[in-house]
Design a protein around this motif. Sequence first.
Motif, mmCIF file in Angstrom:
data_model
loop_
_atom_site.group_PDB
_atom_site.id
_atom_site.type_symbol
_atom_site.label_atom_id
_atom_site.label_comp_id
_atom_site.label_asym_id
_atom_site.label_seq_id
_atom_site.Cartn_x
_atom_site.Cartn_y
_atom_site.Cartn_z
ATOM 1 N N GLY A 15 -26.648 43.848 51.948
ATOM 2 C CA GLY A 15 -27.969 43.135 52.004
ATOM 3 C C GLY A 15 -29.068 44.498 51.176
ATOM 4 N N THR A 16 -30.159 44.499 51.586
ATOM 5 C CA THR A 16 -30.931 45.533 51.151
ATOM 6 C C THR A 16 -31.661 46.045 52.275
ATOM 7 N N TYR A 17 -32.099 47.369 52.237
ATOM 8 C CA TYR A 17 -32.508 47.788 53.389
ATOM 9 C C TYR A 17 -33.746 48.881 52.494
ATOM 10 N N ASP A 18 -34.954 48.817 53.393
ATOM 11 C CA ASP A 18 -36.030 49.572 53.058
ATOM 12 C C ASP A 18 -36.176 50.909 53.829
ATOM 13 N N PHE A 19 -36.692 51.760 52.983
ATOM 14 C CA PHE A 19 -37.002 53.170 53.514
ATOM 15 C C PHE A 19 -38.328 53.705 53.003
ATOM 16 N N GLU A 20 -39.076 54.527 53.589
ATOM 17 C CA GLU A 20 -40.165 55.222 53.504
ATOM 18 C C GLU A 20 -39.937 56.656 53.278
ATOM 19 N N VAL A 21 -39.921 57.465 52.288
ATOM 20 C CA VAL A 21 -39.542 58.737 51.977
ATOM 21 C C VAL A 21 -41.040 59.621 52.125
ATOM 22 N N HIS A 22 -41.100 60.396 52.886
ATOM 23 C CA HIS A 22 -42.287 61.316 53.023
ATOM 24 C C HIS A 22 -42.160 62.730 52.286
ATOM 25 N N LEU A 23 -42.793 63.226 51.572
ATOM 26 C CA LEU A 23 -42.404 64.335 50.839
ATOM 27 C C LEU A 23 -43.331 65.474 51.171
ATOM 28 N N GLU A 30 -31.648 65.148 46.479
ATOM 29 C CA GLU A 30 -32.043 65.273 47.729
ATOM 30 C C GLU A 30 -32.779 63.952 48.320
ATOM 31 N N ILE A 31 -33.527 63.183 47.566
ATOM 32 C CA ILE A 31 -33.985 62.122 48.167
ATOM 33 C C ILE A 31 -32.805 61.195 48.603
ATOM 34 N N ALA A 32 -31.738 60.909 47.579
ATOM 35 C CA ALA A 32 -30.656 59.997 47.838
ATOM 36 C C ALA A 32 -29.923 60.454 49.025
ATOM 37 N N CYS A 33 -29.660 61.763 49.381
ATOM 38 C CA CYS A 33 -28.944 62.390 50.270
ATOM 39 C C CYS A 33 -29.657 61.993 51.545
ATOM 40 N N GLN A 34 -30.881 62.491 51.680
ATOM 41 C CA GLN A 34 -31.765 62.245 52.960
ATOM 42 C C GLN A 34 -31.729 60.640 53.341
ATOM 43 N N VAL A 35 -31.773 59.760 52.442
ATOM 44 C CA VAL A 35 -32.045 58.334 52.513
ATOM 45 C C VAL A 35 -30.610 57.892 53.062
ATOM 46 N N PHE A 36 -29.555 58.259 52.469
ATOM 47 C CA PHE A 36 -28.238 57.996 52.945
ATOM 48 C C PHE A 36 -27.942 58.562 54.436
ATOM 49 N N ASP A 37 -28.496 59.461 54.804
ATOM 50 C CA ASP A 37 -28.412 60.056 56.024
ATOM 51 C C ASP A 37 -28.977 59.068 57.016
ATOM 52 N N CYS A 38 -30.348 58.870 56.703
ATOM 53 C CA CYS A 38 -31.291 57.915 57.477
ATOM 54 C C CYS A 38 -30.356 56.442 57.560
ATOM 55 N N PHE A 39 -30.155 56.231 56.537
ATOM 56 C CA PHE A 39 -29.469 54.730 56.679
ATOM 57 C C PHE A 39 -28.244 54.792 57.589
ATOM 58 N N VAL A 56 -33.997 70.936 47.339
ATOM 59 C CA VAL A 56 -34.988 71.549 46.796
ATOM 60 C C VAL A 56 -36.218 71.565 47.629
ATOM 61 N N ASP A 57 -35.878 71.354 49.126
ATOM 62 C CA ASP A 57 -36.806 71.289 49.917
ATOM 63 C C ASP A 57 -38.020 70.403 49.890
ATOM 64 N N LEU A 58 -37.802 69.399 49.365
ATOM 65 C CA LEU A 58 -39.060 68.312 48.851
ATOM 66 C C LEU A 58 -38.923 67.154 50.059
ATOM 67 N N VAL A 59 -38.218 66.867 50.674
ATOM 68 C CA VAL A 59 -38.241 65.801 51.696
ATOM 69 C C VAL A 59 -38.504 66.326 53.231
ATOM 70 N N ALA A 60 -39.624 65.737 53.554
ATOM 71 C CA ALA A 60 -40.349 66.023 54.821
ATOM 72 C C ALA A 60 -39.740 65.069 55.884
ATOM 73 N N LYS A 61 -39.454 63.634 55.692
ATOM 74 C CA LYS A 61 -39.036 62.724 56.667
ATOM 75 C C LYS A 61 -38.781 61.267 55.873
ATOM 76 N N VAL A 62 -37.616 60.904 56.704
ATOM 77 C CA VAL A 62 -37.152 59.422 55.860
ATOM 78 C C VAL A 62 -37.450 58.476 57.085
ATOM 79 N N SER A 63 -38.028 57.415 56.856
ATOM 80 C CA SER A 63 -38.287 56.329 58.103
ATOM 81 C C SER A 63 -37.566 54.974 57.574
ATOM 82 N N TYR A 64 -36.678 54.425 58.459
ATOM 83 C CA TYR A 64 -36.247 53.195 58.219
ATOM 84 C C TYR A 64 -37.134 52.080 58.288
ATOM 85 N N GLU A 65 -37.441 51.154 57.709
ATOM 86 C CA GLU A 65 -38.249 50.121 57.774
ATOM 87 C C GLU A 65 -37.629 48.930 58.011
ATOM 88 N N ALA A 66 -37.163 48.742 59.462
ATOM 89 C CA ALA A 66 -36.214 47.419 59.921
ATOM 90 C C ALA A 66 -37.078 46.172 59.602
#
Length: 104
Positions: free
Chosen positions: A29-37, A53-62, A94-104
């Motif tokens: 399926g599809t899962y939604d995430f919010e990435v705060h930079l 970096e965004i992909a890595c952080q989103v994968f980790d949160c997933f 590159v130290d861009l991502v502050a936080k990733v949130s899962y939007e269940a």
Amino acid sequence: MPAPLTTELHCKVTVTGDASSEEDRSIPGTYDFEVHLKRAVNPAALTDAEKSEIACQVFDCFHDHIGIDFLEDFFIGVSLASGAELVENDTPPVDLVAKVSYEA
């Protein structure tokens, strides 16, 4: 007119494949995430290192929120809301991502 800058990106994780485990049947399926930079960016002009970096952080949160018994059963991809694919590679963060949130 310059492209709009943003400090938040909407990303989707798309999981496809056939589960070999009963516990994994609900995973595709599809899962939604919010990435705060940490700084404003133009989403259309992200560098490969920023995308990675965004992909890595989103994968980790997933993976922190969705348990999968047999990862090899699935293809897991990350994309921006625009549909642009994000690929994790070996570029240094590159130290861009502050936080990733899962939007269940």
